[in-house]
Design a protein around this motif. Sequence first.
Motif, PDB file in Angstrom:
ATOM      1  N   LEU A  70      -0.010   3.656   0.493  1.00 33.09           N
ATOM      2  CA  LEU A  70       0.863   4.539  -0.319  1.00 33.09           C
ATOM      3  C   LEU A  70       2.083   3.959  -0.941  1.00 33.09           C
ATOM      4  O   LEU A  70       2.213   4.255  -2.167  1.00 33.09           O
ATOM      5  CB  LEU A  70       1.235   5.647   0.644  1.00 33.09           C
ATOM      6  N   HIS A 174      -5.291  14.183  -0.658  1.00 38.01           N
ATOM      7  CA  HIS A 174      -4.504  13.596  -0.087  1.00 38.01           C
ATOM      8  C   HIS A 174      -3.657  14.582   1.175  1.00 38.01           C
ATOM      9  O   HIS A 174      -3.805  14.326   2.283  1.00 38.01           O
ATOM     10  CB  HIS A 174      -3.132  12.607  -0.808  1.00 38.01           C
ATOM     11  N   CYS A 195      -5.515   8.112  -2.569  1.00 33.54           N
ATOM     12  CA  CYS A 195      -4.539   7.230  -2.969  1.00 33.54           C
ATOM     13  C   CYS A 195      -5.103   5.987  -3.538  1.00 33.54           C
ATOM     14  O   CYS A 195      -5.921   5.162  -3.237  1.00 33.54           O
ATOM     15  CB  CYS A 195      -3.948   6.520  -1.699  1.00 33.54           C
ATOM     16  N   THR A 219       2.454  13.931  -6.719  1.00 32.42           N
ATOM     17  CA  THR A 219       2.605  13.720  -5.514  1.00 32.42           C
ATOM     18  C   THR A 219       3.296  14.608  -4.596  1.00 32.42           C
ATOM     19  O   THR A 219       2.619  15.902  -4.664  1.00 32.42           O
ATOM     20  CB  THR A 219       3.435  12.299  -5.124  1.00 32.42           C
ATOM     21  N   GLU A 268      -2.140  11.538  -4.342  1.00 32.18           N
ATOM     22  CA  GLU A 268      -1.610  10.159  -4.446  1.00 32.18           C
ATOM     23  C   GLU A 268      -2.457   9.515  -5.384  1.00 32.18           C
ATOM     24  O   GLU A 268      -2.289   8.107  -5.404  1.00 32.18           O
ATOM     25  CB  GLU A 268      -1.488   9.380  -2.888  1.00 32.18           C
ATOM     26  N   CYS A 333       4.222  12.191   2.631  1.00 33.45           N
ATOM     27  CA  CYS A 333       4.148  11.297   1.739  1.00 33.45           C
ATOM     28  C   CYS A 333       5.400  10.501   1.757  1.00 33.45           C
ATOM     29  O   CYS A 333       6.383  11.001   2.123  1.00 33.45           O
ATOM     30  CB  CYS A 333       3.729  11.516   0.576  1.00 33.45           C
TER      31      CYS A 333
END
Lengths: 333, 363
Positions: A70, A174, A195, A219, A268, A333
Amino acid sequence: MPAKITLAHGSGGGMSSRLIADVFYDAFGTDGAKANDAAVLSLAGGKLAFTTDSFVVSPLFFPGGNIGKLAFCGTVNDLATAGAKPVALAASFIIEEGLELEELRLIARTMGELAAETGIPIVTGDTKVVEKGSADKVFITTSGVGIVPGELNYHPGRIAPGDAIIVSGTIGDHGYCITALREGIAIKSNVTSDCQPLHTMVSSLSSLGDGVHAVRDATRGGVGTVLNEWAAQAGQEIVISEGLLPVLDEVRGGCGMLGLEPLYLANEGKMLFAVSAGLADRALSILRQHPAGRDAAVIGRVNPGEPRLLLETEWGTRRIVPVPVGEILPRIC
Amino acid sequence: MIEDGKRKYFRLFRDELERIAVRPVRLMEVCGTHTMAIGRAGLRQVLPPQISLVSGPGCPVCVTADADIDSFLGLAKERRVTVATFGDMMRVPGNEGSLADFRAAGADIRVVYSPLEALELARSNPGQEIVFLGIGFETSAPGTAQAIIRAGREGLKNFSVYNLHKTVPQALQVLLDDPGQALDAFILPGHVSAIIGEAPYRFMPEKYGVGGAIAGFEPTDILAAIARLVKDINSGCPRITNLYGQVVRPGGNTAAQQILAETFEPCDADWRGLGMIPGSGLKLRPRYAGFDAALKFGVSRAPAKVRAGCRCGEVLKGILRPVACPLFGRTCTPEHPVGPCMVSSEGTCAAYYLYEGGKAHAS
């Protein structure tokens, strides 16, 4: 008992040096003999893009990646949104006392492998160890520099009526994957995180030059949040169609059950593009040739009007898609 | 993508409504999930102008009385207990803040998706008192009951429930008794009906001449229910129809009913906006009283302090449209909710704010 991080690893003494050499230099392919407090980079001509981002995620490891992936991809993708070719990254680690050394090593190795694959080295960094309870296992901050070639100028202020809104693939993977893990009792999921680094996909559109107006990775807050920000920054209305949104069946079904909106789930590995209407088809065919853009789709358009995001439902009605409020999913995240 | 079949039926019902909506009718969707589904699909846009939908008291968070909110917030704040709750309750404002505020200030508050998760917390933390906030209608009460029964069997001493469960039919009767309401029919909640079946609604046509349709949650299901109700109104034959037969059996879920009967007995309950409704609450039977957090921790119900200007009560009765509340969109927003109708994901005010352009109305 597996080796764990202790406060001594953060003392600045011999254990610190060994941690840095054994875990990070080893993983990142750094030549310790040449190490210095600051990396010196030779940059080709062009504008410099510079970005930073911090990463906290629970759990650290999830299907499709880990916090290291990430942290690497997040900063690479942020550079890509400016049209920049990433040159180098910095990575700082705040580590909680008690983290298993092997977990840290896995995270560092993932980052090192990505650096090798993409040719974007991690050239500087830092580690700190904090007492148990003062952090959640490990927090990573990555910063990156890149060069913006030629006259590219991707900015939401350039979004204009008529533009097509394109997303590079299925949305919410994600966020859904992490939610499913966190709420493991409630749902079983096969969805993996999306990701991935997207800089080569974005640069494949550079042939369209000025026709690409804005690029953003969707995101935290998801597509719904980014498009609301775009509408506000561009001062225009954005209309998206529910039927055009690429969403995995499992994500759609699970969201229904958990009361979540795929539009607000984090991605991601997905980019949003605002492209001149006449270039939408070309942009789409270029994106679809890239492995990260196979499911790219036009999902909406920009209209003159008050700045807001509208959704045309599959029932022939329209509604406002508001900016989400408060905590949607804590710390994903 | 929705299936073509659903879209086709959607159009059929929409066209049928255009034909049969010959006079003004006022329908109440009782359930908060219906309210959200209507807003999310923009259904009001396709309804003939003669049909008005008003939202009812079917959001469990919203009908929780201020006094109860302050009481369990007091429990979360002052006692050394771990509070386990559905996520919806986190931001409900009390007089001194919300659970989210208390959590930020150090209280141990966990979001769970089921009472069994709360039970698991109790098993794995034997030294810690776990209090589950039992909020919800007949749909969620069986889960709480099951957790209590298991806790009893396992002899768990550190698990208890702050119990605010309520039952729907009694609230409908209060609405029908209110001469100011003038409701023509009800869209009845699908999930609640799956537990209680059709019989508890029979008094509505029999005593009050008002019908209802038990409906699913897809936009097509809701339109089908509206069309059914309008036809029954036109023909002067009010009745209870079950249009959600794939989920709702006429007799309901007897296993769940048994669990409820084993664990709870009816009691009076205080509903925000509707006041004290006899027999509309569920109280733990004496043999399970040890799991009643209010008794266990000696929680005294705080005197009710309704926040100034908050008109959630009238909204819950369907008398006031959210946009007509003077606080709506001004001092009361999803970010800073004054009343629970704005904070709950199923709240009428939240649905209007999010989906019906309520924000635009207010500004």
